[in-house]
Design a protein around this motif. Structure first.
Motif, short mmCIF file in Angstrom:
data_model
loop_
_atom_site.label_atom_id
_atom_site.label_comp_id
_atom_site.label_asym_id
_atom_site.label_seq_id
_atom_site.Cartn_x
_atom_site.Cartn_y
_atom_site.Cartn_z
N LEU A 1 0.83 -1.20 0.00
CA LEU A 1 0.00 0.00 0.00
C LEU A 1 0.86 1.25 0.00
O LEU A 1 0.55 2.24 -0.67
CB LEU A 1 -0.94 -0.02 1.22
CG LEU A 1 -2.04 -1.08 1.19
CD1 LEU A 1 -2.78 -1.12 2.53
CD2 LEU A 1 -3.02 -0.82 0.05
N VAL A 2 1.96 1.22 0.74
CA VAL A 2 2.90 2.35 0.74
C VAL A 2 3.54 2.49 -0.63
O VAL A 2 3.69 3.59 -1.16
CB VAL A 2 3.96 2.17 1.85
CG1 VAL A 2 5.11 3.16 1.65
CG2 VAL A 2 3.33 2.38 3.21
N PRO B 1 8.78 -0.05 -5.18
CA PRO B 1 9.52 1.18 -4.89
C PRO B 1 9.47 1.48 -3.39
O PRO B 1 8.66 2.28 -2.92
CB PRO B 1 8.77 2.23 -5.70
CG PRO B 1 7.35 1.73 -5.74
CD PRO B 1 7.46 0.22 -5.79
N LEU B 2 10.35 0.85 -2.64
CA LEU B 2 10.39 1.01 -1.18
C LEU B 2 11.83 1.21 -0.71
O LEU B 2 12.76 0.68 -1.32
CB LEU B 2 9.83 -0.24 -0.48
CG LEU B 2 8.34 -0.55 -0.65
CD1 LEU B 2 8.04 -1.92 -0.06
CD2 LEU B 2 7.49 0.52 0.02
N ASP C 1 1.79 6.87 4.01
CA ASP C 1 3.12 7.49 4.07
C ASP C 1 4.19 6.51 4.51
O ASP C 1 5.28 6.48 3.94
CB ASP C 1 3.09 8.68 5.04
CG ASP C 1 2.18 9.79 4.57
OD1 ASP C 1 2.55 10.49 3.62
OD2 ASP C 1 1.07 9.94 5.14
N LEU C 2 3.87 5.73 5.54
CA LEU C 2 4.85 4.81 6.11
C LEU C 2 4.19 3.48 6.43
O LEU C 2 2.99 3.42 6.71
CB LEU C 2 5.44 5.37 7.41
CG LEU C 2 6.36 6.58 7.37
CD1 LEU C 2 6.74 6.99 8.78
CD2 LEU C 2 7.61 6.28 6.54
N ALA C 3 5.00 2.42 6.42
CA ALA C 3 4.55 1.13 6.90
C ALA C 3 5.61 0.56 7.82
O ALA C 3 6.81 0.74 7.59
CB ALA C 3 4.30 0.15 5.76
N THR D 1 7.54 9.19 -3.63
CA THR D 1 6.40 10.01 -3.22
C THR D 1 6.51 10.56 -1.80
O THR D 1 5.71 11.41 -1.41
CB THR D 1 5.09 9.19 -3.31
OG1 THR D 1 5.19 8.05 -2.45
CG2 THR D 1 4.85 8.71 -4.74
N MET D 2 7.48 10.09 -1.03
CA MET D 2 7.53 10.47 0.39
C MET D 2 7.92 11.93 0.57
O MET D 2 8.60 12.54 -0.26
CB MET D 2 8.51 9.58 1.14
CG MET D 2 9.97 9.88 0.87
SD MET D 2 11.07 8.89 1.91
CE MET D 2 12.68 9.49 1.36
#
Length: 311
Positions: free
Chosen positions: A67-68, A92-93, A74-76, A216-217
């Motif tokens: 989902l992030v 993309p993490l 915003d965060l997981a 995106t962060m």
């Protein structure tokens, strides 16, 4: 003139800035592992950083990182071993912070059972919940005792780790959290014993981390979130009993012996510097996964983690 003075007074009384909203997805239902997040919320540390944080336990524990990655939070809260694999899958993490800075995972056996050393697992049954990294971890542990993964029978017990061990369905379980399952078994009158994976051939890693989508962060918001949780962690370390009272007061479901014991056992494992990271630790675990055949190539540490506080 009187109206002007009144207007100036109202402006002075207004907050310096509106609170920025953040959504944080947990890895599981709220438990002592999430202490710094909950204490930061309850003590107003997020608000002090100009943040309005929504904390959401997941309906599906596997969903938060995805989902992030999709930009829906915003965060997981996730796990370092899984992050390495997810990046290789193309998600993309990146890791942006640490919550629990040591492994919690252990291989759990009955204290008075037949497994005295890992060599005794040959031709035995080992329960697990999630396939993948657990097999690599177990294989590395067994290799230090001249036992191959093919020498044991792996059984998926879903999330009934300690019950399957206590009932005799399996001889050991991998993936048990030392701060929970050991206490759960003791409370039920069945003593357990952990083989700690970092003492048995597996490189140490961060059990629980914060992950974000680097595309995106908002790095400034994340940095403020980490500053608040760092302050909460210091408060917890300095005030273990008071912080437990604050944490437990948030839900009746937390007010039992298991959570009280887990709080004590988890406290020394919280990351004192949530934004800090050891590049070598991430490089070593990436290499471990490559050697284990879990990944086909090695990513540089810069592809795995980022320091959002770097100026």
């Amino acid at each position: 003139m009187k109206k002007l003075i009144t207007s100036i007074a109202l402006l002075a009384a207004a907050p310096a800035w509106a609170e920025d909203k953040m959504t944080v997805l947990l890895d599981w239902f709220i438990n002592p592992d999430h202490g710094p997040i909950i204490v930061a919320q309850e003590n107003g540390y997020f608000a002090d950083e100009g943040l309005e944080v929504e904390i959401i336990p997941p309906a599906d524990p596997s969903a938060p990182p995805r989902l992030v990655a999709a930009g829906q939070a915003d965060l997981a809260v996730s796990y370092q071993p899984q992050l390495h694999l997810q990046i290789h899958e193309g998600l993309p993490l990146k890791r942006v912070g640490t919550l629990v800075a040591t492994p919690l995972n252990c291989l759990l056996v009955l204290e008075d059972g037949p497994i005295e050393t890992l060599a005794d697992l040959k031709d035995k049954k080992v329960g697990f919940s999630v396939a993948g990294v657990e097999e690599a971890v177990l294989s590395a542990m067994l290799n230090t005792h001249d036992v191959a993964l093919d020498d044991i029978e792996m059984i998926n017990v879903n999330f009934s780790l300690s019950p399957s061990l206590m009932s005799g369905q399996v001889d050991a379980v991998i993936g048990a959290f030392r701060n929970f399952e050991l206490n759960q078994m003791d409370i039920e009158g069945v003593a357990g014993r952990c083989f700690y994976i970092e003492e048995e051939g597996v490189p140490p890693y961060d059990e629980l981390i914060y992950v974000a989508n680097p595309e995106t962060m908002d790095a400034d918001k994340v940095a403020r979130f980490l500053a608040a949780t760092e302050k909460a962690t210091q408060f917890i370390v300095n005030n273990p009993e008071k912080s437990w009272e604050i944490f437990a007061a948030t839900s009746p479901e937390l007010q039992d012996e298991l959570n009280a014991r887990a709080w004590v056992d988890t406290l020394p494992r919280f990351a004192l510097r949530p934004a800090g990271f050891d590049a070598g630790r991430y490089a070593r675990f990436e290499a471990f996964l490559k050697d284990s055949g879990m990944i086909d190539s090695i990513n540089p540490v810069s592809d795995i983690t980022i320091d959002v506080t770097k100026q």
